[in-house]
Structures are given as structure tokens and as C-alpha cells.
Design a protein around this motif. Structure first.
Motif, PDB file in Angstrom:
ATOM      1  N   THR A  92      66.054  51.373 -18.191  1.00  0.00           N
ATOM      2  CA  THR A  92      64.879  50.768 -17.556  1.00  0.00           C
ATOM      3  C   THR A  92      65.244  49.975 -16.308  1.00  0.00           C
ATOM      4  OG1 THR A  92      64.948  48.641 -18.758  1.00  0.00           O
ATOM      5  CG2 THR A  92      63.842  50.500 -19.858  1.00  0.00           C
ATOM      6  N   ALA A 301      59.833  45.482 -17.264  1.00  0.00           N
ATOM      7  CA  ALA A 301      58.815  46.490 -17.583  1.00  0.00           C
ATOM      8  C   ALA A 301      57.430  46.019 -17.163  1.00  0.00           C
ATOM      9  CB  ALA A 301      58.849  46.804 -19.074  1.00  0.00           C
ATOM     10  N   ASP A 306      55.652  49.467 -16.750  1.00  0.00           N
ATOM     11  CA  ASP A 306      56.257  50.293 -17.796  1.00  0.00           C
ATOM     12  C   ASP A 306      55.738  49.823 -19.155  1.00  0.00           C
ATOM     13  OD1 ASP A 306      57.838  51.597 -19.633  1.00  0.00           O
ATOM     14  OD2 ASP A 306      59.742  50.800 -18.896  1.00  0.00           O
TER      15      ASP A 306
END
Length: 335
Positions: A92, A301, A306
Motif C-alpha cells: 500500500t 489508505a 483506498d
């Protein structure tokens, strides 16, 4: 039976991590309801600023404190979980957070602050405060609320003679307030749980968990609650600090909620994600150590939209949330 003497049957639950903002507290107070500063994840200095900003509110307000974990967590299990998720976290663009052995959320400093600079209400979750803390805050003039999730916890809490109990059901969004994070909390519906706690303790009750409309409020009040606390219902409110990624998930027809430990190690209800699906069965009950491991991933995120790698706390009634001023959201909940 004692009464909490609230001016409205609807309270705004504290939502740590961003959704509860000064603007939301102001809107809640202007609507005649009681709101709470969320002290979790804030430093004592930041909490002092939050309290100062809340002083000019038109009505009462409170502060919600996280009771520190008193039992040591299994650090070997935390390290194994860190190794398990490391590759996915790295994919990520984030790094796994450090293994934090001891974090009491600046408990002593926050209690000292609220003793020196008292607020009308103080509520607690994740366990019971010690007797000394209760006595200090009472002498300072604060009224106290203790969060419970079953009758056994309620009986233990009643021994401290609180002003009220916040009875939290399995439908609630965010973390469950269980005293023992290692056990799986019960799944009783809110009216049944409220009725059982009222019968067992005789302490005034505030119902919380899955309250998504006026009918749910009426059911909780009919079961014996004096008021209800709502959090998920306010996540889409104009004044809430809910992040765009979270707001998008709340309005996605494909979203569903589930309970999970994967993001923080403590049982919480949120919108289902691929990360929670993959790791929930292996996440150890080790809050806040797991929270610190995944914090960098969740922060990144959220910033990059995300949804699969950020906690999206929400109760079962999240579909009834509306993007409206908080005043209108609260008004629609009154039976």
C-alpha cells in the motif's frame, strides 16, 4: 429510580479519530442534545484545547475516556501478526507500525486535566475507572457514565454508583466497550439488553447500538432506557469530520458491516473490507498494540481513497444515515 435529567432523549456518541468535531458538538448542543469530546487518540494537551473549544457551547457537554488495558497483551502474537501483514502493508506504500508494549492513552494526564478543569460529564469505555479516579472526578463536580455490554459488566459498574450506564449492543459501530478484550462480546439486541440491565441494576440507562430511526429510539425507551446515544447516524452529518473515503463507503449500496479485530485487535463493527476478511481470524486480541501496527497503513489508505486498508467504523443502521445538518438528523430520531 434516579434520573439523568437530560433535556433530550437523543445524545451524540463520542467518535474518536476524526468524526466528532467542534462543529458537530456545537450543532448537537444547539439542537438541545448532549455531545461528548472524544479523548481517545488525543494527547492530554490536545484534549485541553478540545475542552476549551467546547466551553462556549450552548448546553452541557462531556468527555469520553478510554480506560487503559490493564492486562499485558501477548507481544509474541503481536510480532507474528506484524510479520503476517507486512507484505500487504508495504504494497500500500506504508510501513508496519512499531510494536508498542505499553500505551495508556495518557490516562493519568487526562484525568488530572479533568480534575483541574472539570466538565459536566465524563464517560468511560473499555473498562471501569478505579475508585480513586471516580472520587476525584466526582469531587470536581462531573457526572459519570460507564459503558457496559452485558449484565455482568453492568453489575460491576453499578458498584461504583455511576450516574448512568451506557448500554452498548452488538449493532454499534466502532469498538465494543467490553471490559475484557479477549472474549467475544454478546449479540443480544439492544431492547433486550437494556431491559436486562435496568432490571439487574436500577441505574439510569443510555442505550447505544444500531439506533437508526425514531422507531429504534422508541423501542429502546420502551425497554427502560432514559435516552439513546447515536454515532453512526451522524457520520454523514454536514458538521462531522468523517473522511471522504469513509463517507463514500457509507453510501455505497454494496457495503455491509461485520465485526472485526484485524485493524486494532479489539472487536469493532465496521464496513467489511478485503483486509478485514483476510486477517480477522488471525488478529490477536491485543489492543492497542495492533492499532499501532496498522495505523500508518490506515492513515495512508484514507488519504488515497483506498477503502480496503482503512477502518470504516459503522453500525448496522448505517444505510439510514443522511448528509444533512446534524440538527435535522437528531430531530428525525425523536419519536
Amino acid at each position: 429510580m434516579r434520573s439523568l435529567s437530560l433535556t433530550s432523549p437523543i445524545m451524540a456518541a463520542p467518535m474518536a479519530g476524526g468524526p466528532t468535531t467542534p462543529a458537530l458538538l456545537r450543532a448537537v448542543a444547539d439542537a438541545g442534545s448532549l455531545g461528548f469530546v472524544a479523548a481517545g487518540y488525543r494527547t492530554a494537551a490536545q484534549l485541553a484545547e478540545d475542552v476549551a473549544a467546547s466551553r462556549p457551547l450552548s448546553g452541557d457537554f462531556g468527555v469520553n475516556l478510554f480506560v487503559p488495558e490493564r492486562e499485558p497483551v501477548d507481544l509474541d502474537a503481536v510480532r507474528r501478526y506484524r510479520d503476517l501483514i507486512a507484505a500487504e502493508v508495504a504494497a500500500t506504500g506504508a510501513e508496519v507500525g512499531p510494536v508498542v508494549e505499553d500505551d495508556d492513552d495518557e490516562w493519568d494526564a487526562k484525568v488530572d486535566l479533568l480534575t483541574r478543569d472539570p466538565v459536566p460529564w465524563v464517560s468511560f469505555t473499555f473498562g471501569l475507572p478505579d475508585v480513586g479516579t471516580v472520587q476525584r472526578l466526582r469531587r470536581a463536580g462531573s457526572r459519570l457514565l460507564l459503558t457496559v455490554t452485558d449484565v455482568g459488566e453492568a453489575r460491576a459498574a453499578a458498584e461504583l454508583d455511576p450516574d448512568g450506564l451506557v448500554v452498548q449492543s452488538a449493532a454499534a459501530g466502532g469498538h465494543r466497550g467490553t471490559f475484557d478484550q479477549r472474549r467475544e462480546p454478546g449479540t443480544e439486541d439492544l431492547p433486550s439488553l437494556v431491559g436486562a440491565v435496568v432490571a439487574a441494576t436500577g441505574v439510569p440507562v443510555i442505550a447505544a447500538g444500531g439506533v437508526s430511526g425514531a422507531a429504534a429510539v422508541r423501542s429502546a425507551l420502551d425497554a427502560g432506557a432514559e435516552a439513546v446515544a447515536v454515532g453512526t447516524a451522524l457520520l454523514l452529518a454536514d458538521e462531522a469530520g468523517t473522511r471522504p473515503t469513509h463517507r463514500e463507503a457509507l453510501t455505497d449500496p454494496a457495503s455491509t458491516t461485520t465485526t472485526m479485530r484485524a485493524f486494532t485487535g479489539r472487536v469493532a463493527r465496521g464496513i467489511r473490507t478485503s483486509f478485514s476478511d483476510r486477517y480477522d481470524s488471525t488478529a490477536p486480541p491485543a489492543y492497542p498494540a495492533i492499532h499501532h501496527l496498522t495505523s500508518p497503513m490506515r492513515r495512508r489508505a484514507a488519504q488515497h481513497g483506498d477503502r480496503d486498508h482503512v477502518h470504516l467504523w459503522a453500525g448496522t443502521g448505517f444505510r439510514q444515515g443522511r448528509a444533512l445538518p446534524a440538527r435535522e438528523v437528531l430531530a428525525a430520531l425523536i419519536p
